[in-house]
Each structure stands twice: as C-alpha cells, then as structure tokens.
Design a protein around this motif. Structure first.
Motif, PDB file in Angstrom:
ATOM      1  N   SER A 113       0.823  -1.209   0.000  1.00 31.02           N
ATOM      2  CA  SER A 113       0.000   0.000   0.000  1.00 31.02           C
ATOM      3  C   SER A 113       0.855   1.255   0.000  1.00 31.02           C
ATOM      4  CB  SER A 113      -0.946   0.004   1.207  1.00 31.02           C
ATOM      5  OG  SER A 113      -0.224  -0.031   2.418  1.00 31.02           O
ATOM      6  N   ASP A 114       2.023   1.203   0.649  1.00 27.70           N
ATOM      7  CA  ASP A 114       2.936   2.350   0.624  1.00 27.70           C
ATOM      8  C   ASP A 114       3.422   2.620  -0.794  1.00 27.70           C
ATOM      9  OD1 ASP A 114       2.869   2.783   3.407  1.00 27.70           O
ATOM     10  OD2 ASP A 114       4.435   1.296   3.740  1.00 27.70           O
ATOM     11  N   LEU A 115       3.758   1.543  -1.522  1.00 25.59           N
ATOM     12  CA  LEU A 115       4.269   1.698  -2.881  1.00 25.59           C
ATOM     13  C   LEU A 115       3.212   2.272  -3.811  1.00 25.59           C
ATOM     14  CD1 LEU A 115       6.346  -1.587  -3.334  1.00 25.59           C
ATOM     15  CD2 LEU A 115       7.099   0.637  -2.497  1.00 25.59           C
ATOM     16  N   LEU A 116       1.946   2.021  -3.503  1.00 23.32           N
ATOM     17  CA  LEU A 116       0.863   2.523  -4.347  1.00 23.32           C
ATOM     18  C   LEU A 116       0.591   4.009  -4.134  1.00 23.32           C
ATOM     19  CD1 LEU A 116      -1.654  -0.451  -4.117  1.00 23.32           C
ATOM     20  CD2 LEU A 116      -0.292   0.221  -6.095  1.00 23.32           C
ATOM     21  N   LYS A 117       1.213   4.605  -3.119  1.00 27.70           N
ATOM     22  CA  LYS A 117       0.992   6.025  -2.842  1.00 27.70           C
ATOM     23  C   LYS A 117       1.390   6.914  -4.013  1.00 27.70           C
ATOM     24  CE  LYS A 117       1.630   5.732   2.191  1.00 27.70           C
ATOM     25  NZ  LYS A 117       2.539   6.049   3.315  1.00 27.70           N
ATOM     26  N   VAL A 118       2.361   6.460  -4.820  1.00 25.77           N
ATOM     27  CA  VAL A 118       2.806   7.300  -5.939  1.00 25.77           C
ATOM     28  C   VAL A 118       1.677   7.540  -6.933  1.00 25.77           C
ATOM     29  CG1 VAL A 118       5.204   6.579  -5.732  1.00 25.77           C
ATOM     30  CG2 VAL A 118       3.679   5.313  -7.250  1.00 25.77           C
ATOM     31  N   PHE A 119       0.696   6.630  -6.975  1.00 25.34           N
ATOM     32  CA  PHE A 119      -0.399   6.785  -7.921  1.00 25.34           C
ATOM     33  C   PHE A 119      -1.449   7.771  -7.433  1.00 25.34           C
ATOM     34  CE2 PHE A 119       1.372   2.620  -9.057  1.00 25.34           C
ATOM     35  CZ  PHE A 119       1.667   2.881 -10.388  1.00 25.34           C
ATOM     36  N   LEU A 120      -1.266   8.323  -6.239  1.00 23.16           N
ATOM     37  CA  LEU A 120      -2.142   9.374  -5.739  1.00 23.16           C
ATOM     38  C   LEU A 120      -1.621  10.756  -6.117  1.00 23.16           C
ATOM     39  CD1 LEU A 120      -2.887   7.975  -2.155  1.00 23.16           C
ATOM     40  CD2 LEU A 120      -4.267   7.734  -4.224  1.00 23.16           C
ATOM     41  N   ARG A 121      -0.548  10.792  -6.860  1.00 23.36           N
ATOM     42  CA  ARG A 121       0.061  12.064  -7.253  1.00 23.36           C
ATOM     43  C   ARG A 121      -0.916  12.883  -8.095  1.00 23.36           C
ATOM     44  NH1 ARG A 121       5.608  12.682 -10.788  1.00 23.36           N
ATOM     45  NH2 ARG A 121       6.000  14.868 -10.315  1.00 23.36           N
ATOM     46  N   ASP A 122      -0.922  14.183  -7.886  1.00 29.81           N
ATOM     47  CA  ASP A 122      -1.844  15.085  -8.562  1.00 29.81           C
ATOM     48  C   ASP A 122      -1.596  15.105 -10.073  1.00 29.81           C
ATOM     49  OD1 ASP A 122      -3.868  17.365  -8.179  1.00 29.81           O
ATOM     50  OD2 ASP A 122      -2.287  18.300  -9.369  1.00 29.81           O
ATOM     51  N   ASP A 123      -2.683  15.135 -10.859  1.00 27.41           N
ATOM     52  CA  ASP A 123      -2.566  15.149 -12.316  1.00 27.41           C
ATOM     53  C   ASP A 123      -1.753  16.336 -12.822  1.00 27.41           C
ATOM     54  OD1 ASP A 123      -3.994  12.820 -12.608  1.00 27.41           O
ATOM     55  OD2 ASP A 123      -5.887  13.794 -13.130  1.00 27.41           O
ATOM     56  N   ALA A 124      -1.965  17.501 -12.216  1.00 29.86           N
ATOM     57  CA  ALA A 124      -1.241  18.697 -12.658  1.00 29.86           C
ATOM     58  C   ALA A 124       0.256  18.547 -12.410  1.00 29.86           C
ATOM     59  CB  ALA A 124      -1.775  19.927 -11.928  1.00 29.86           C
ATOM     60  N   ASP A 125       0.617  17.913 -11.324  1.00 29.88           N
ATOM     61  CA  ASP A 125       2.024  17.683 -11.007  1.00 29.88           C
ATOM     62  C   ASP A 125       2.653  16.732 -12.029  1.00 29.88           C
ATOM     63  OD1 ASP A 125       4.385  17.863  -9.604  1.00 29.88           O
ATOM     64  OD2 ASP A 125       3.855  16.296  -8.173  1.00 29.88           O
ATOM     65  N   ILE A 126       1.907  15.676 -12.389  1.00 28.63           N
ATOM     66  CA  ILE A 126       2.394  14.736 -13.393  1.00 28.63           C
ATOM     67  C   ILE A 126       2.575  15.439 -14.733  1.00 28.63           C
ATOM     68  CG2 ILE A 126       1.813  12.670 -14.721  1.00 28.63           C
ATOM     69  CD1 ILE A 126       0.285  11.649 -12.261  1.00 28.63           C
ATOM     70  N   ALA A 127       1.577  16.233 -15.128  1.00 31.00           N
ATOM     71  CA  ALA A 127       1.646  16.929 -16.415  1.00 31.00           C
ATOM     72  C   ALA A 127       2.842  17.868 -16.475  1.00 31.00           C
ATOM     73  CB  ALA A 127       0.344  17.705 -16.653  1.00 31.00           C
ATOM     74  N   GLU A 128       3.088  18.568 -15.385  1.00 34.92           N
ATOM     75  CA  GLU A 128       4.225  19.499 -15.362  1.00 34.92           C
ATOM     76  C   GLU A 128       5.542  18.757 -15.546  1.00 34.92           C
ATOM     77  OE1 GLU A 128       7.494  21.794 -14.133  1.00 34.92           O
ATOM     78  OE2 GLU A 128       6.785  20.075 -12.981  1.00 34.92           O
ATOM     79  N   GLU A 129       5.668  17.591 -14.892  1.00 32.55           N
ATOM     80  CA  GLU A 129       6.913  16.838 -15.032  1.00 32.55           C
ATOM     81  C   GLU A 129       7.066  16.252 -16.434  1.00 32.55           C
ATOM     82  OE1 GLU A 129       9.348  13.084 -13.093  1.00 32.55           O
ATOM     83  OE2 GLU A 129       7.861  14.128 -11.887  1.00 32.55           O
ATOM     84  N   VAL A 130       5.975  15.790 -17.030  1.00 37.32           N
ATOM     85  CA  VAL A 130       6.051  15.258 -18.391  1.00 37.32           C
ATOM     86  C   VAL A 130       6.488  16.353 -19.361  1.00 37.32           C
ATOM     87  CG1 VAL A 130       4.700  14.313 -20.310  1.00 37.32           C
ATOM     88  CG2 VAL A 130       4.375  13.423 -17.998  1.00 37.32           C
ATOM     89  N   ARG A 131       5.952  17.543 -19.200  1.00 36.30           N
ATOM     90  CA  ARG A 131       6.361  18.646 -20.076  1.00 36.30           C
ATOM     91  C   ARG A 131       7.850  18.960 -19.908  1.00 36.30           C
ATOM     92  NH1 ARG A 131       1.499  20.891 -17.926  1.00 36.30           N
ATOM     93  NH2 ARG A 131      -0.230  20.696 -19.413  1.00 36.30           N
ATOM     94  N   ARG A 132       8.292  18.990 -18.653  1.00 31.81           N
ATOM     95  CA  ARG A 132       9.674  19.373 -18.375  1.00 31.81           C
ATOM     96  C   ARG A 132      10.666  18.270 -18.748  1.00 31.81           C
ATOM     97  NH1 ARG A 132       9.118  19.904 -13.370  1.00 31.81           N
ATOM     98  NH2 ARG A 132      10.124  17.964 -12.696  1.00 31.81           N
ATOM     99  N   GLU A 133      10.364  17.043 -18.333  1.00 38.85           N
ATOM    100  CA  GLU A 133      11.332  15.955 -18.466  1.00 38.85           C
ATOM    101  C   GLU A 133      11.233  15.189 -19.788  1.00 38.85           C
ATOM    102  OE1 GLU A 133      13.716  15.557 -16.331  1.00 38.85           O
ATOM    103  OE2 GLU A 133      12.934  17.106 -14.988  1.00 38.85           O
ATOM    104  N   VAL A 134      10.094  15.285 -20.457  1.00 38.98           N
ATOM    105  CA  VAL A 134       9.921  14.543 -21.713  1.00 38.98           C
ATOM    106  C   VAL A 134       9.817  15.489 -22.901  1.00 38.98           C
ATOM    107  CG1 VAL A 134       8.514  12.858 -22.959  1.00 38.98           C
ATOM    108  CG2 VAL A 134       8.778  12.669 -20.466  1.00 38.98           C
TER     109      VAL A 134
END
Length: 222
Positions: A127-148
């Motif tokens: 359950s601890d490992l699954l916490k990463v999937f609670l990450r905010d969509d906006a945060d994910i989008a920002e990282e995809v734009r920056r890192e990809v």
C-alpha cells in the motif's frame, strides 16, 4: 518533483513494531492481531534485522498439530526459531520500482527498510508503494512537459499537448521525427504516478508530391 524518482524513504512507514529473537509465540500472535499486520521484523541485540516472522510461519504449528513428525518450525516457540532468515530487505534509497520488483520476486507483502549496518529504519508495504499513484494530475503533467517534451522536442515544445486525467497521460500534436515517438511514450510511462500513456503524436503533414512536368496552372478547358 524535480525529475528524480520516488524512493522508499519517501513512502515508508517509520514507526515500526519489531520483535526480539526471544519473543514468545503467543505474544507474537497478540502483537500481530493488535497491530493488524501480517508480518513483523525480528531484531538482534544490536537492532539489526535478522529475520521476519509472518502469519505463514505461525500457521505451521497448526498445520502439523496432529502430525507424527513435524518440522522444526512447527515446534518453534520463539521469534528466533520461527522467523524466516535471512530476511528480504530493502534500503531507503532504493526506488519504489526496485522495491516493487523485490516484493514480486520474493512473494512478500512488506519489506523491512534497513540502513548501511542492517539496522531497522522503517517498513514499506504494498500500500505504501501505491501512494505514488495518488500524485496530482497537474504535477504529473508538469513533469512530463519538463522531463519529456522539453528534452525530446526542444525546438517545438509548444506544439505538443500534454493532458493528464486520473494518471492517464495523453500526448498529442505533431513532431518532425516519428522515430522519437516510442521514446517519448517510454519516458512518459516512467514518470512517477503515471497509470498509462495514450500517445497520439503525429508526424509532419504530408505534402503532395507534384509532378514537375505538369504545368503549375491548370489547363483551361473550353
């Protein structure tokens, strides 16, 4: 996030109930029931993790209750005798993905987290490992734009759209080199918290191949 992956130290539980090697059978059962856990790390006198006692270890006593010949584990009465050793552990600096692979390979639901000398620092569960999937969509989008997007398509980042809904990333737009598209998909999938990737990137618009022998202006007909 700064582009670095989540590590065990980010998600682990730091307050951990552990056993000493001399803990008695019934005390172990009571502790598991009270704490609602299925396994407990066992420590030596220096606080190092030397094994793990799980419900499966305890159930061997019931399994062989009426057997004429029982294995040592079925006759065990202390944590040191019951425990599975050596323990399967993970370091706090291991990535969440690495910890998940260790769990899957070992068939365990939780891992003691140990420091350089084997001392207990925490515990990480599925359950601890699954916490990463609670990450905010906006945060994910920002990282995809920056890192990809900005790395792979530095000349035309504004032409790439990144949309994230419930962890599913959609990449759309046109790119000059379609050979890079699989790389973009793979890099996006590796971003923490991404559930899936829908890659709708297209190549440049096709230009009609005009025959040079044809006149530029259409012939007039009567």
């Amino acid at each position: 996030m700064d582009g670095t992956p989540y590590v065990v130290n980010d998600v682990m539980t730091r307050r951990v109930i552990a056993l000493r090697t001399g803990a008695a059978f019934k005390d172990i059962v009571r502790t598991m029931r009270r704490r609602r856990v299925s396994a407990l790390p066992v420590l030596d006198h220096d606080g190092r993790v030397v094994g793990v006692v799980s419900e499966a270890d305890l159930l061997r006593k019931e399994e062989y209750r009426d057997a004429a010949f029982a294995p040592d584990k079925a006759r065990a009465v202390t944590a040191g005798e019951l425990m599975t050793a050596p323990p399967v552990t993970v370091h706090p600096g291991a990535t969440v993905a690495q910890a998940a692979r260790v769990m899957a390979r070992s068939g365990v639901k939780r891992l003691p987290v140990v420091g350089p000398d084997g001392e207990l620092e925490g515990i990480v569960s599925r359950s601890d490992l699954l916490k990463v999937f609670l990450r905010d969509d906006a945060d994910i989008a920002e990282e995809v734009r920056r890192e990809v997007v900005e790395r792979l398509f530095a000349d035309t980042p504004a032409q790439i759209e990144v949309d994230v809904r419930d962890g599913v990333v959609t990449l759309s737009g046109r790119v000059r080199d379609t050979d890079v598209v699989p790389v973009a998909t793979r890099m996006t999938r590796s971003v923490e918290g991404v559930v899936d990737v829908d890659c709708a990137l297209l190549g440049p618009p096709r230009v009609p191949d005009l025959d040079p022998d044809l006149p530029e202006e259409p012939a007039h007909t009567r």
